[in-house]
Design an enzyme around this catalytic site. Structure first.
Site, PDB file in Angstrom:
ATOM      1  N   CYS A 101     -74.172 119.785 -47.909  1.00  0.00           N
ATOM      2  CA  CYS A 101     -74.556 120.381 -46.629  1.00  0.00           C
ATOM      3  C   CYS A 101     -75.871 121.134 -46.753  1.00  0.00           C
ATOM      4  CB  CYS A 101     -73.452 121.316 -46.136  1.00  0.00           C
ATOM      5  SG  CYS A 101     -73.785 122.065 -44.525  1.00  0.00           S
ATOM      6  N   CYS A 198     -64.998 123.652 -45.300  1.00  0.00           N
ATOM      7  CA  CYS A 198     -64.991 124.154 -43.933  1.00  0.00           C
ATOM      8  C   CYS A 198     -64.375 123.173 -42.942  1.00  0.00           C
ATOM      9  CB  CYS A 198     -66.399 124.535 -43.492  1.00  0.00           C
ATOM     10  SG  CYS A 198     -67.551 123.145 -43.303  1.00  0.00           S
TER      11      CYS A 198
END
Length: 361
Positions: A101, A198
């Site tokens: 990410c 997440c």
């Protein structure tokens, strides 16, 4: 400078944005919409990217009096992080989605878009430090708070990306950040931290992968005897070093704890063994990325293979896109797909994705 403050809706990014404003920068808050079907509320402290988080970020921006926008990067996140995560596990590797990410979203897509819109840099709430050397070059260093240090997951940043990055929290501990948030009147001061991963809010990675890859029954084999000692519903759900969740028949073993020592995706086979088979002292990494110049020759480094793992003294040398690392002591549970991040003191030199690890005698 004109700075985009990436605001997740948590306390860290809130204080980071405030500090950039205090430093005299022109700050615009941006919340990244990373979910294509964002939940209204968090299911637990693990989750993020909910509508609630976006609203929390907007309220902090209102307190600071800065413009606020939501940038939709859900499709990019799905392709570059979530689908990569599934593909890596399907291939028998163990990826770190936070590194991906940072590489693909926060310091590629976000930074690229910010620069295209006339901004100079991106600021995030990561716990790390940027230090300028005597020649004015920017270096990435560990945070002063070892319990919160996130330099490992930033080891994928290139020198160009680092030039456009600010990490305002690196010189402060987490309790001090929460106290500062309370002093500033941020209602997120006591908001729980989100945790990896997440996009798997309940933390059940095996279930999440099974929903996408389906059940794929296979054998669990003992490394010493070659005997089949169990079965599994998908090799993708296992990682090197894993002990729990193997579902082994203890009566077929000698009572010594067994760990996953190999995940063979092509044959859909899990091999287990005793702890002594887990220790490695040699690592080969691909997809090398350097926060500055690549090291030349054999270099003394510190090597870390997990976000909260220990740093081990090592020797490393770069060969184009590849890195060879020889550890001064054995590490257990080093899995292909993980990242090895190399340090010189507190400075992050760079990283590589582990392709293989072995014991070199």
């Amino acid at each position: 400078m004109r700075v985009v403050a990436a605001m997740s809706g948590g306390v860290d990014s809130a204080v980071a944005a405030a500090r950039m404003l205090d430093a005299g920068h022109e700050v615009v808050g941006v919340h990244l919409a990373l979910s294509q079907s964002a939940a209204t509320l968090r299911e637990s402290a693990r989750g993020c990217c909910t509508i609630e988080d976006g609203g929390d970020a907007r309220r902090v921006a209102d307190v600071l009096g800065i413009p606020f926008y939501v940038w939709d990067m859900a499709e990019r996140f799905k392709r570059d992080v979530m689908e990569d995560f599934v593909a890596e596990y399907s291939a028998g590797r163990t990826p770190n989605p936070c590194l991906r990410c940072n590489e693909k979203i926060k310091f590629s897509a976000l930074l690229d878009k910010a620069v295209a819109l006339g901004f100079d840099a991106v600021a995030t709430g990561h716990y790390a430090r940027v230090v300028e050397d005597r020649d004015g070059r920017r270096e990435l260093h560990r945070a002063v708070d070892p319990d919160k240090d996130q330099s490992y997951v930033l080891g994928v940043l290139s020198a160009d990306q680092l030039a456009g990055a600010f990490f305002p929290l690196g010189d402060t501990t987490k309790p001090e950040i929460r106290a500062e948030a309370r002093d500033r009147g941020f209602f997120v001061a006591n908001k729980p931290d989100s945790h990896d991963i997440c996009f798997i809010a309940d933390g059940d990675t095996r279930r999440w992968l099974t929903e996408r890859l389906g059940e794929q029954p296979g054998e669990i084999v003992d490394a010493e005897t070659g005997a089949v000692v169990g079965s599994h519903s998908g090799a993708y759900a296992y990682t090197v070093g894993q002990r729990r969740g193997l579902g082994l028949d203890r009566g077929r073993l000698d009572g010594t704890p067994r760990y996953v020592v190999d995940v063979d995706a092509p044959s859909n086979t899990i091999t287990i063994g005793t702890a002594d088979l887990l220790g490695v002292n040699a690592i080969r990494g691909d997809h090398a990325r350097w926060c500055g110049s690549a090291p030349t020759g054999v270099t003394a480094v510190g090597a870390q293979v997990r976000a909260h793992g220990e740093e081990v003294p090592a020797q490393a040398w770069a060969d184009g896109d590849h890195v060879e690392v020889r550890l001064a002591e054995r590490l257990r549970g080093v899995a292909p797909g993980q990242s090895v991040v190399l340090y010189e003191g507190t400075r992050v030199m760079g990283s590589a994705t582990i392709s293989s690890a072995w014991l070199e005698r």
